[in-house]
Design an enzyme around this catalytic site. Sequence first.
Site, PDB file in Angstrom:
ATOM      1  CB  ALA A   5      -0.901  -0.006   1.231  1.00 43.98           C
ATOM      2  CB  THR A  45     -11.291  -4.323   4.955  1.00 43.10           C
ATOM      3  OG1 THR A  45     -10.428  -4.151   6.090  1.00 43.10           O
ATOM      4  CG2 THR A  45     -12.169  -5.531   5.189  1.00 43.10           C
ATOM      5  N   GLY A 104      -9.046  -6.179  -0.160  1.00 43.51           N
ATOM      6  CA  GLY A 104      -8.536  -7.441   0.376  1.00 43.51           C
ATOM      7  C   GLY A 104      -9.533  -8.575   0.248  1.00 43.51           C
ATOM      8  CD  GLU A 106      -0.743  -7.368   8.234  1.00 45.58           C
ATOM      9  OE1 GLU A 106      -1.568  -7.086   9.118  1.00 45.58           O
ATOM     10  OE2 GLU A 106       0.016  -8.340   8.280  1.00 45.58           O
ATOM     11  CB  ALA A 136       4.772  -2.918  14.587  1.00 48.94           C
TER      12      ALA A 136
END
EC number: 1.2.1.3
Length: 437
Positions: free
Chosen positions: A109, A192, A195, A212, A406
Amino acid sequence: LEDYEETVKKAKEAWKVWADIPAPKRGEIVRQIGDALRQKIKVLGSLVSLEMGKIYVEGVGEVQEYVDVCDYAVGLSRMIGGPILPSERPGHALIEQWNPVGLVGIITAFNFPVAVYGWNSAIAMICGNACLWKGAPTTSLVSVAVTKIIAKVLEDNKLPGAICSLVCGGVDIGTAMARDERMDLLSFTGSTKVGKQVALMVQERFGRSLLELGGNNAIIVFEDADLNLVIPSALFAAVGTAGQRCTTARRLFLHESIHDEVVAKLAKAYAQVRVGDPWDSDTLYGPLHTKEAVKMFLDAVEQAKQQGGSVVYGGKVINRPGNYVEPTIVTGLPHNAPIVHTETFAPILYVLKFKEEEEVFAWNNEVKQGLSSSIFTKDLGRIFRWLGPKGSDCGIVNVNIPTSGAEIGGAFGGEKHTGGGRESGSDSWKLYMRRST
């Protein structure tokens, strides 16, 4: 599509060479890729900032993530393997062997145009796979730059550059990858909505996908929280990358006893955010990526007002060249308002009141996505309930830190509409391999 066809053939041929190289030797190549990125970290970070719009320090930080995951992958290249198990048959050995899947398609992305490819490719490579990358159409310069850095390392080692191939393009190329049986694994990072389409196309051919997708992440602040931690954490999680992270905090649940105090302090902190040119080292907050994002921001603010929310900070477009909007705080909405359950990829934070632990844990979990989540509390019992089976249902569960960090060593990803995929650390290498017993 003709370029795509040629590229897949080259990548498949290159895989034959790559698969024969011992894993620790593949690790050595990945180490060299990490070093090559280290040398170019500032110029590549600048390019990320220029093309994506995130501030320079975040652009450099993103390249650093790729460097770090290369280091991680080097160690992993000497450690991956399966057990030798006790066989029930006399004179037999029972072995679990892991082999590469072959060609890994990686669709990334716009918001992390380097790091997400890095997580996937470094691990996929040491596992013995070739990679075919399709970056976002709006960050194609970054994709080309990264690919050239990698190709040079491969070719300097007398290996085909096609081990890490790149295709540029839009929906047509993405669809071709999803439907292509030659893609042994398709790793997709994005919305989403898209996806779901990718998952169906890949599943239709019984392919493998690693998804993801979106996040609608919450920070929950209890009455015993340290507000000196809460304010900067909520600010960073909601405003960082101008709200364009999958781990951005979109919902802030405040215990009713501290609600007004935190809102006042947060609005004051928002007023100090330095808006400006992403290349300026003093800037903390840059523009949105596209004009469409600005429109989505304005639509969401309007819907929030219509559904009973009050804008206590921001809510408008900033009058200056570029896609700048004010970081925004909205209060007064119910936890289940439709707009609160919508992931708008923009810096809008919905502040919501709660009374009890049980209800707010349920509210954290009631959205479709399950990526990142965070609580602020000093109560040890509550912390372990939060981490346990009736606590957060997200893939990333934080305590006294924001939602948006993260680490390389932990598996990154989320549940439900976030897709269930895991990238980077822990045992996520297994997704890039197939098991033979």
